[in-house]
Design an enzyme around this catalytic site. Structure first.
Site, PDB file in Angstrom:
ATOM      1  N   HIS A 186       0.840  -1.201   0.000  1.00  0.00           N
ATOM      2  CA  HIS A 186       0.000   0.000   0.000  1.00  0.00           C
ATOM      3  C   HIS A 186       0.867   1.239   0.000  1.00  0.00           C
ATOM      4  O   HIS A 186       1.942   1.236   0.609  1.00  0.00           O
ATOM      5  CB  HIS A 186      -0.928   0.019   1.220  1.00  0.00           C
ATOM      6  CG  HIS A 186      -2.122   0.874   1.002  1.00  0.00           C
ATOM      7  ND1 HIS A 186      -2.111   2.216   1.261  1.00  0.00           N
ATOM      8  CD2 HIS A 186      -3.333   0.582   0.490  1.00  0.00           C
ATOM      9  CE1 HIS A 186      -3.291   2.710   0.933  1.00  0.00           C
ATOM     10  NE2 HIS A 186      -4.053   1.747   0.453  1.00  0.00           N
ATOM     11  N   ASP A 198      -8.043  -5.391  -0.590  1.00  0.00           N
ATOM     12  CA  ASP A 198      -8.482  -6.236  -1.700  1.00  0.00           C
ATOM     13  C   ASP A 198      -8.197  -7.715  -1.482  1.00  0.00           C
ATOM     14  O   ASP A 198      -8.786  -8.558  -2.150  1.00  0.00           O
ATOM     15  CB  ASP A 198      -7.799  -5.780  -3.002  1.00  0.00           C
ATOM     16  CG  ASP A 198      -8.326  -4.435  -3.440  1.00  0.00           C
ATOM     17  OD1 ASP A 198      -9.546  -4.301  -3.524  1.00  0.00           O
ATOM     18  OD2 ASP A 198      -7.515  -3.516  -3.645  1.00  0.00           O
TER      19      ASP A 198
HETATM   20  N1  COA Z   1       4.045  -7.535  -4.490  1.00  0.00           N
HETATM   21  C1  COA Z   1       5.387  -7.561  -4.583  1.00  0.00           C
HETATM   22  N2  COA Z   1       6.160  -6.476  -4.379  1.00  0.00           N
HETATM   23  C2  COA Z   1       5.528  -5.327  -4.081  1.00  0.00           C
HETATM   24  C3  COA Z   1       4.137  -5.250  -3.961  1.00  0.00           C
HETATM   25  C4  COA Z   1       3.390  -6.411  -4.191  1.00  0.00           C
HETATM   26  N3  COA Z   1       2.057  -6.399  -4.098  1.00  0.00           N
HETATM   27  N4  COA Z   1       3.778  -3.998  -3.647  1.00  0.00           N
HETATM   28  C5  COA Z   1       4.916  -3.305  -3.570  1.00  0.00           C
HETATM   29  N5  COA Z   1       5.974  -4.104  -3.823  1.00  0.00           N
HETATM   30  C6  COA Z   1       7.384  -3.714  -3.850  1.00  0.00           C
HETATM   31  C7  COA Z   1       7.711  -3.113  -5.205  1.00  0.00           C
HETATM   32  O1  COA Z   1       8.123  -4.063  -6.133  1.00  0.00           O
HETATM   33  C8  COA Z   1       8.784  -2.123  -4.855  1.00  0.00           C
HETATM   34  O2  COA Z   1       9.980  -2.816  -4.663  1.00  0.00           O
HETATM   35  P1  COA Z   1      11.369  -2.203  -5.161  1.00  0.00           P
HETATM   36  O3  COA Z   1      11.543  -0.955  -4.347  1.00  0.00           O
HETATM   37  O4  COA Z   1      12.360  -3.278  -4.869  1.00  0.00           O
HETATM   38  O5  COA Z   1      11.203  -1.924  -6.628  1.00  0.00           O
HETATM   39  C9  COA Z   1       8.345  -1.614  -3.487  1.00  0.00           C
HETATM   40  O6  COA Z   1       7.575  -2.674  -2.898  1.00  0.00           O
HETATM   41  C10 COA Z   1       7.506  -0.335  -3.556  1.00  0.00           C
HETATM   42  O7  COA Z   1       6.392  -0.596  -4.428  1.00  0.00           O
HETATM   43  P2  COA Z   1       5.714   0.470  -5.370  1.00  0.00           P
HETATM   44  O8  COA Z   1       4.952  -0.233  -6.439  1.00  0.00           O
HETATM   45  O9  COA Z   1       6.713   1.502  -5.799  1.00  0.00           O
HETATM   46  O10 COA Z   1       4.736   1.153  -4.326  1.00  0.00           O
HETATM   47  P3  COA Z   1       3.549   2.134  -4.662  1.00  0.00           P
HETATM   48  O11 COA Z   1       3.297   2.894  -3.429  1.00  0.00           O
HETATM   49  O12 COA Z   1       3.819   2.880  -5.930  1.00  0.00           O
HETATM   50  O13 COA Z   1       2.329   1.142  -4.995  1.00  0.00           O
HETATM   51  C11 COA Z   1       0.579  -0.375  -4.720  1.00  0.00           C
HETATM   52  C12 COA Z   1       1.365   0.767  -4.077  1.00  0.00           C
HETATM   53  C13 COA Z   1      -0.638  -0.661  -3.865  1.00  0.00           C
HETATM   54  C14 COA Z   1       0.114   0.050  -6.126  1.00  0.00           C
HETATM   55  C15 COA Z   1       1.492  -1.634  -4.801  1.00  0.00           C
HETATM   56  O14 COA Z   1       1.794  -2.080  -3.510  1.00  0.00           O
HETATM   57  C16 COA Z   1       0.860  -2.734  -5.634  1.00  0.00           C
HETATM   58  O15 COA Z   1       0.998  -2.728  -6.863  1.00  0.00           O
HETATM   59  N6  COA Z   1       0.140  -3.693  -4.969  1.00  0.00           N
HETATM   60  C17 COA Z   1      -0.550  -4.730  -5.720  1.00  0.00           C
HETATM   61  C18 COA Z   1      -1.856  -4.209  -6.274  1.00  0.00           C
HETATM   62  C19 COA Z   1      -2.898  -3.989  -5.212  1.00  0.00           C
HETATM   63  O16 COA Z   1      -3.118  -4.841  -4.351  1.00  0.00           O
HETATM   64  N7  COA Z   1      -3.555  -2.846  -5.286  1.00  0.00           N
HETATM   65  C20 COA Z   1      -4.623  -2.489  -4.355  1.00  0.00           C
HETATM   66  C21 COA Z   1      -4.227  -1.361  -3.476  1.00  0.00           C
HETATM   67  S1  COA Z   1      -5.423  -1.102  -2.193  1.00  0.00           S
END
Ligand code: COA
Length: 371
Positions: free
Chosen positions: A257, A308
């Protein structure tokens, strides 16, 4: 100029609707845990829009109006019948139908506070009916009119399935609706606010918000979680599935998140619902797979589940089609979108950030023949 990728940590507005502080989520100052255990979704909508919980008379009137306005125009039903429903996603259908609803609302472009509140109720009331009507039509069934004497949660299930829902299902849907109602400046809410800050109408704001919710990094994640659980198939396969995904650096849907660091406070409620409902259906494997995934992803990646993750097995246990999970999120979140849209109108300023230009410079035009 300094740029912040994804606007992380940027405070873009003040708001008195919901807050996330130290991983505690509140709506209008009420802890989400308190509301999830005690409140009806109708009370929560009223709270979000009016900054107070309704008294008995206010609640009765508000609930009656929501039930009364839930019927959708015949033109919308006919339009939904014309959709290539075997090909379109229900979120795309919802986005289109909500935009079309504006064409049948004589007040669509009336920007007065009173008209906006009336439209807010209409949108909140009609969106679930659009979702359930689409679902029935694609199954070759006739749409069902909502009943005036049913609660919001019960009407959703009744118009979806065409039979009176069991109390346990109504309670679960009500709680899920309360938990998804608002979430500070999430991507779809921000989208809605940006849209209406141009002084565009409320239907445009909600339609754009639906578009943002549709994406898999936002509301679309719950459907993907169920797809993943179905692919994994059994508790025994969880370990190898996750390690392969980690190796390929794939995102695990339903985890992580932008704002919560220790955990999403909504997830524990959905987890408990998932436990109870999967016991009732006898399909405990979904809960068992989910808890095993939670343990591994937490231990090895330090990522807790978000809203989710467990909502997927909850909705699956209630017999809801997997591609209706995100529309059901919209049925709830529209209450938050509207609260934010009304707040934006009440103290509006155009939202127009800057971009740091990193493209080519000093280019000279060359005629097309000489390129
Ligand atoms: N699975 C695996 N790794 C994850 C992850 C996940 N669900 N969520 C974050 N990470 C990792 C990323 O790969 C990244 O690693 P790195 O720094 O080595 O590249 C790090 O954690 C930061 O992630 P990032 O995508 O930059 O964070 P964000 O704040 O931009 O994104 C979300 C937040 C929610 C979009 C992201 O956690 C995600 O894509 N989750 C899955 C989708 C989801 O469940 N969405 C519903 C949100 S309520």
């Amino acid at each position: 100029m300094t740029t912040t990728r994804g606007l992380e940590g940027v405070v873009a507005t003040t708001s008195s609707i919901s807050s996330i502080v130290n991983d505690v989520l509140t709506y209008r100052g009420y802890n989400i845990d308190d509301l999830a255990e005690n409140a009806s979704f109708e009370e929560v909508i009223y709270l979000l829009w009016n900054d107070k919980l309704p008294n008995k008379q206010e609640l009765d009137q508000f609930s009656a109006k929501l039930a009364e306005d839930a019927v959708i125009p015949e033109e919308i039903i006919n339009q939904i019948k014309s959709y290539p429903s075997d090909k379109v996603s229900p979120m795309a259908a919802l986005r289109t139908a909500v935009s079309t609803l504006a064409l049948y609302d004589e007040e669509a472009d009336d920007m007065s506070e009173e008209a906006n509140y009336r439209k807010a109720i209409r949108l909140q009331a009609k969106i679930p009916t659009v979702v359930t009507t689409f679902s029935r039509i694609r199954e070759g069934k006739e749409p069902i009119s909502p009943k005036k004497d049913l609660s919001f949660a019960a009407n959703f299930l009744f118009t979806l399935n065409g039979e009176m829902p069991e109390e346990v299902a109504v309670t679960a849907i009500n709680k899920a609706l309360v938990l998804h109602a608002d979430h500070e400046l999430n991507a779809s809410t921000f989208t809605g606010r940006v849209c209406v800050a141009t002084l565009s109408d409320i239907y445009s704001g909600v339609t754009s918000a639906i578009g943002a919710l549709k994406g898999p990094l936002h509301g679309g994640a719950n459907e993907r979680v169920m797809k993943m659980l179905s692919e994994i198939g059994s508790v025994e396969n969880v370990d190898s599935y996750l390690h392969q995904a980690f190796e390929k650096k794939e995102k695990i849907m339903g985890f992580g998140h932008r704002v919560y660091k220790t955990g999403d406070p909504r997830a524990k409620h959905l987890k408990e619902m998932s436990r109870k409902l999967t016991e009732l259906t006898g399909e405990t494997k979904w809960y068992e797979m989910s808890t095993k995934m939670e343990q591994i992803v937490r231990d090895e990646k330090g990522l807790p589940p978000n809203v989710d993750f467990y909502s997927a097995s909850v909705y699956h246990s209630l017999g809801i089609d997997h591609d209706l999970f995100t529309p059901l999120f919209a049925v709830s979140r529209v209450s938050g979108w509207i609260a934010h849209i009304l707040e934006q109108y009440s103290n509006n300023r155009l939202i127009r950030p800057r971009a740091e230009y990193v493209g080519a410079t000093n280019q000279s035009y060359v005629s097309v023949e000489n390129r």
